[in-house]
Design an enzyme around this catalytic site. Structure first.
Site, PDB file in Angstrom:
ATOM      1  N   LYS A  71       7.281   1.136 -27.647  1.00 31.35           N
ATOM      2  CA  LYS A  71       7.560  -0.144 -27.019  1.00 31.35           C
ATOM      3  C   LYS A  71       8.664   0.082 -25.980  1.00 31.35           C
ATOM      4  CE  LYS A  71       8.802  -4.958 -28.191  1.00 31.35           C
ATOM      5  NZ  LYS A  71       9.113  -5.906 -29.287  1.00 31.35           N
ATOM      6  N   SER A  74       6.506 -10.261 -29.443  1.00 29.56           N
ATOM      7  CA  SER A  74       6.736  -9.598 -28.180  1.00 29.56           C
ATOM      8  C   SER A  74       6.132  -8.199 -28.099  1.00 29.56           C
ATOM      9  CB  SER A  74       8.246  -9.487 -27.918  1.00 29.56           C
ATOM     10  OG  SER A  74       8.859  -8.629 -28.878  1.00 29.56           O
ATOM     11  N   SER A 122       7.981 -10.338 -34.016  1.00 29.80           N
ATOM     12  CA  SER A 122       7.415  -9.604 -32.879  1.00 29.80           C
ATOM     13  C   SER A 122       6.594  -8.375 -33.241  1.00 29.80           C
ATOM     14  CB  SER A 122       8.524  -9.185 -31.908  1.00 29.80           C
ATOM     15  OG  SER A 122       8.925 -10.293 -31.142  1.00 29.80           O
TER      16      SER A 122
END
Lengths: 95, 487, 478
Positions: B79, B154, B178
């Site tokens: 990420k 997210s 997330s």
């Protein structure tokens, strides 16, 4: 409670975020919607409850006093917007 | 070789060990796949084939030299919230569009040491603020199950990458859901560990007291293997826990007979979509067949988790994001009249609207005269929420419920209404507030063949048990092996 | 009607640690810009703070030295504001629960003792430096100093004059060096004061205060307060109200002026730092730190006035630094307790003056405590006069001889104590100075002193002055 444009502008200034009058109006409406959600908290009686700042119940760990970091100025300043003679440059600060 | 696209980590590891495939070949295969599919999915924001293959070659050399680390040579995606030395690390923001990190996050270092190869950096909601990946400066990620729909957020890029089989494993972070919500919306397994288990050093902070990194993969077993490589005490993180090393795969094969599953009545009330409810109920029935019993429990303050979260997380974020000022790195506005103007313009132009909105909320709730009513009150409620879980775990071993109130929604469906979007995390936020581990596993499909996730919440440090609970389910179901059509 | 001045001081003492308070970058002064600004000092995305144990030890020492309560669980908070020398956009400090709570310091002004109460002392990080001069329209930022540990020491508004404020600041300055937590170097900014100043009519509530920032010398502190007090009195007497403000002192003009930044924009939004956990200080840790601490100046003063019979004033001066107190103890150890007063006089007199003149610290004194004690011993046993003692001191200072005895021997400065020898000299002096003798007999006392002077001159100062006095008196009046 509800926020007005002046309050939105004041917090935007505190947060150093430029905001146009139109943006401030939109932000006001959205923030008031969000605070409508947040306000449900106010009905709860929390007298005597200790605030919880951390997800872990521990005390601070301490680091021995030793220099462990070498100079990396060249690498760090390679990604800087503007430097000169090893200094970061910003518009003149007036006190 | 194309069967390796859908292979488990153990299968990949065996193939590498048996020299059926090299890390360079495996990495190339995924890079080729990314090259083909990413323009549509937009899961990866940064790729660097040369760097990836050099690292893969290094891992092949390690193997040749006798290294037998279990994850050696396996490619993964990070990420874009994790600082990776020499790679762009943007956090999904224009503010960091040009930020090449001069250092590695501890998680990145650990996974490098474990032998994993970085395929690239994964798209995300800007500064991890969002539940749909629509706030990314680099454009939305599309849900591989239906490209007109969001992947969740997210960690949307992370989730989409697994769903589209662009990487076998990825890292994610979870501040309010997330990892779990996108895992749910994209049909994969993801775990947010107990707060403090994975180092936060080098993971760009959103809300420091809530942020926690975790693994995302197809199966619980893969997640357990990746978590083994991610955890560990870090002297650079004051909130990192000093614990004995544990093998998260150790209990995978334990039978579930006698397992008590707590079902909070608050998670099964209004607001959950019918198809989600039906799928979760079916999963619970499966657990009963595996020998578990379900008990009704209550988390009386969980309804306050969203309001408390939307005070605490923005408050911490407003302060954490003050460092982005255009002085030392990152975006600086091209034109300004003085120092304050430089700050205000750089931040106005560098941050997207959701980030700015949260900074404003956070600034307000901490400001003079409002602190007690908002911030302090939210922290007190946080303690009540944590206490609810302590009470609940007296009656059960794990807690289950939906991970998300609905399946993947369409682009634009919630992005115009922040409150609606914030409620996407209604079932996941309370575990972050309490610091507990939470997980989402694929539990089947709702309407339009969209994945539904089952959330498993464990007690502190019960990750191994949660993997066991998930793995046993995945032994008798195949939801986690399903792939989107046409991928 | 008279005005009463009310002053409270906030003092920032840089703590003597090798590394910064929340990271392993060096704190050494004077390095090239930004070479000691590591990832944490620069606030790169993702970095985190970890507290330096030694900084906490310094705070504990200070708390113990001023008789304060050491907070069992203190909390670090973020103070949020934007400034280019503050890389995170917040300063890690302590707000609600500081590490040191209360305490007091005794000061001495014009012979009057006064106790100044301390409010608190807390740990925090220093900011970097903004260099305004060299970059044509730009400010250059050096973050080497960012993250240096500071102890901010806050007094109650207990001081009533600039002189008291300076006495307090000096006492604090002595103490932090005494206990070894701060090098006290004011030029380098290791010890800086902010003064909160207000005026009121005696008996009235406190007036509105203005805060004078960053005073880095005792002289500036005094000048700034005196200027500010007069300015405030003038304002009020001319019918204007004092507005709360932060002001800067300009050493060139000797004036204070309001800072341009808008005061109303300050809303620091303090909240507990989620990256740092509560700081726990146990009784055991406190005891362990206490065991490493030197005897405190206050205790030593009492010992010096009691055991050694020094005046309170002398004891205060001798304990102004640990080095001076040790020098005194070393001197007395050789010269003997009976000569303690004389030792104190020499140390704060000739030695201090000479050190001051040559801008040397006592540690750099070319004359050792043992050497000084040797001079004092020879004065006490009448081998030399006090005046010759000063010559011996100079000789030893300049390295002419290893000790007092060697100098006296080599220079032939042994005092003449033989009565016959002195009498013979006096006779010669009397014969040569008949005019003075007559004046003395006519009642002019001054003439006697002139005769003593002549006699001493004739012996090149070596005669025992008391003996000369006595014998001369005998001969003139006998």
């Amino acid at each position: 409670m509800s926020l007005d444009i002046e309050q939105v502008q004041r917090i935007a200034r505190l947060a150093r975020i430029e905001i146009s009058p139109a943006e401030a109006a939109t932000a006001r409406d959205q923030l008031n919607g969000i605070f409508g959600l947040i306000e449900t908290m106010q009905a709860v009686d929390t007298a005597g409850i200790a605030p919880m700042s951390h997800a872990v119940d521990m005390v601070q760990r301490l680091r021995p006093d030793a220099v462990t970091e070498a100079d990396q100025r060249t690498a760090f300043q390679a990604i800087a917007p503007e430097t000169d003679a090893g200094l970061y440059l910003v518009p003149k600060v007036i006190e | 070789m194309s069967d390796l696209i859908n292979a488990s980590l153990r299968e990949l590891s065996a193939a590498l060990e048996a020299k059926q495939v090299s890390s360079v070949e495996l990495s190339t295969m995924f890079l080729d796949r990314i090259e083909k599919l990413n323009p549509e999915i937009n899961a990866f924001v940064t790729l660097d084939r040369a760097k990836t293959l050099a690292q893969a070659a290094e891992m092949d050399a390690r193997r040749a030299a006798g290294d037998t680390s279990p994850l050696l040579g396996i490619p993964l995606g990070h990420k874009d919230i994790f600082c990776t030395e020499g790679w762009l690390t943007t956090c999904g923001s224009k503010m960091l569009h040009n930020f090449v990190s001069p250092y590695d996050a501890t998680v990145v270092t650990k996974l490098k040491q474990a032998g994993l190869v970085t395929l690239g950096k994964l798209n995300m909601d800007e500064f991890a603020m969002g539940s749909s990946n629509e706030t990314s400066y680099f454009g939305p990620v599309k849900n591989p199950w239906d490209t007109k729909r969001v992947p969740g957020g997210s960690s949307g890029g992370s989730a989409a990458a697994i769903a589209a089989r662009l990487a076998p494993v990825v890292t994610g972070t979870d501040t309010g859901g997330s990892i779990r919500q996108p895992a749910s919306l994209c049909g994969l397994t993801g775990l947010k560990p107990t707060y403090g288990v994975v180092s936060r050093y080098g993971m760009i902070a959103f809300a420091s007291s809530l942020d926690q990194a975790g693994p995302m993969a197809k199966s619980a077993e893969d997640c357990a293997l990746l978590l083994n490589g991610m955890v560990g005490f870090d002297e650079r993180d004051s909130t990192s826990l000093q614990r004995e090393t544990e093998d998260y795969t150790r209990d995978l094969n334990k039978p579930l007979s006698g397992l008590r599953i707590g079902l909070p009545k608050e998670f099964f009330g209004e607001g959950m979509a019918d198809d989600v409810r039906a799928t979760v109920e079916a999963a619970l029935e499966q657990y009963r067949q595996l020998g578990a019993t379900t008990v009704d429990i209550t988390l009386p303050n969980s309804g306050l988790s969203v309001p408390a979260y939307y005070v605490i997380a923005p408050a911490e974020a407003s302060s954490n994001l003050s460092r982005f000022d255009g002085v030392r790195y990152g975006y600086r506005a091209p034109e300004f009249t003085n120092l304050d103007d430089m700050y205000s313009k750089s931040r106005a132009q560098g941050f997207g609207s959701e980030v700015k909105r949260r900074i404003l909320i956070g600034t307000y709730v901490l400001s003079h005269g409002y602190y007690d009513a908002y911030y302090l009150q939210a922290q007190k409620i946080r303690r009540l929420i944590a206490a609810d879980f302590v009470e609940a775990f007296k009656a059960c071993d794990v807690i289950m419920g939906p991970a998300s109130p609905d399946t993947a929604f369409a682009f634009g469906e919630k992005s115009g209404d922040p409150v609606k979007m914030y409620l996407s995390d209604i079932y996941t936020i309370s575990t972050n507030l309490a610091g507990l581990p939470g997980m989402s596993i694929p539990a089947g499909f709702g309407a339009n063949k969209l994945p539904v996730g089952l959330q498993i919440i464990g007690n502190y440090f019960d990750e191994a048990k949660m993997f066991n609970v998930a793995h046993q389910y995945q032994q008798v179901t195949s939801w986690h092996r399903e792939m989107p059509a046409g991928i | 009607m008279k005005w009463e001045v009310v002053i409270g001081l906030e003092t920032h003492a840089q703590l003597q640690t090798k590394s910064k308070i929340f990271c392993g970058a060096s704190t050494a002064f004077g390095a090239e810009p930004n070479t000691q600004a590591d990832a944490v000092s620069l606030a790169l995305p993702g970095v985190l703070p970890v507290l330096n144990r030694e900084a906490v030890v310094c705070a504990i020492k200070f708390g113990l030295a001023i008789g304060a309560k050491i907070t069992e669980r203190s909390v670090f908070a973020r103070k949020n504001y934007f400034y280019p020398d503050l890389p995170k956009g917040y300063q890690i400090s302590q707000m609600e629960l500081p590490v040191v709570d209360g305490g007091s310091l005794t000061i001495n002004v014009d012979g009057n003792e006064k106790t100044v109460r301390l409010t608190r002392a807390h740990l925090e990080e220093d900011a970097g430096k903004s260099l305004h001069e060299d970059f044509a329209g730009r400010t250059g930022i050096d973050l080497n100093r960012a993250g240096t540990p500071l102890l901010e020491i806050v007094s109650e508004p207990d001081m009533r004059s600039a002189a008291e404020a300076v006495a307090y600041a000096k006492k604090l300055h002595e103490l932090v060096q005494w206990i070894g937590i701060c090098d006290g170097n004011m030029q380098e900014g290791s010890f800086r004061c902010d003064a909160n100043v207000s005026v009121r009519r005696p008996g009235d509530p406190y007036g509105t205060r203005r805060e004078i920032k960053n005073l880095n010398s005792f002289r500036f502190l005094e000048q700034a307060i005196n200027y500010e007090v007069q300015w405030q009195i003038n304002e009020i007497e001319e019918g204007r109200k004092i507005q709360q403000a932060t002001v800067l002192f300009d050493p060139d003009t000797g004036e204070t002026r309001s800072m341009r930044s808008k005061e109303d924009a300050h809303d620091y939004r303090y909240f507990p730092d989620p990256d740092l956990l509560p700081l726990e200080i146990t009784e055991a840790w406190k005891a362990e730190v206490k065991a490493t601490m030197p005897e405190l100046p206050q205790a030593m003063q009492q010992r010096f006035t009691g055991e050694y019979g020094l005046s309170a004033y002398d004891a205060d001066i001798i304990t102004s630094s640990r080095e001076m107190a040790q020098y005194f103890l070393d001197t007395v150890a050789v010269a003997g307790t009976a000569s303690a007063k004389l030792c104190a006089n020499w140390i704060q007199g000739d030695l201090a003056a000479r050190l001051n003149r040559e801008e040397k610290s006592i540690a750099e004194a070319p004359i050792s405590a043992t050497q000084l004690a040797g001079i004092i011993q020879r004065i006490v046993d009448n081998t030399i006069s006090n005046k010759i003692g000063k010559d011996v001191f100079d000789a030893l200072w300049n390295g002419d001889g290893a000790n007092a005895d060697a100098v006296i021997e080599a220079k032939g400065w042994k005092q003449i104590t033989d009565t016959g020898e002195i009498e013979a000299i006096i006779d010669e002096v009397l014969a040569a100075n008949q005019k003075s003798v007559e004046e003395f007999r006519a009642g002019k006392e001054k003439a006697f002193n002139a005769l003593v002077g002549q006699a001493m001159k004739a012996t090149k100062g070596k005669a025992n002055p008391q003996q000369v006095n006595d014998l001369l008196k005998q001969k003139l009046t006998g």
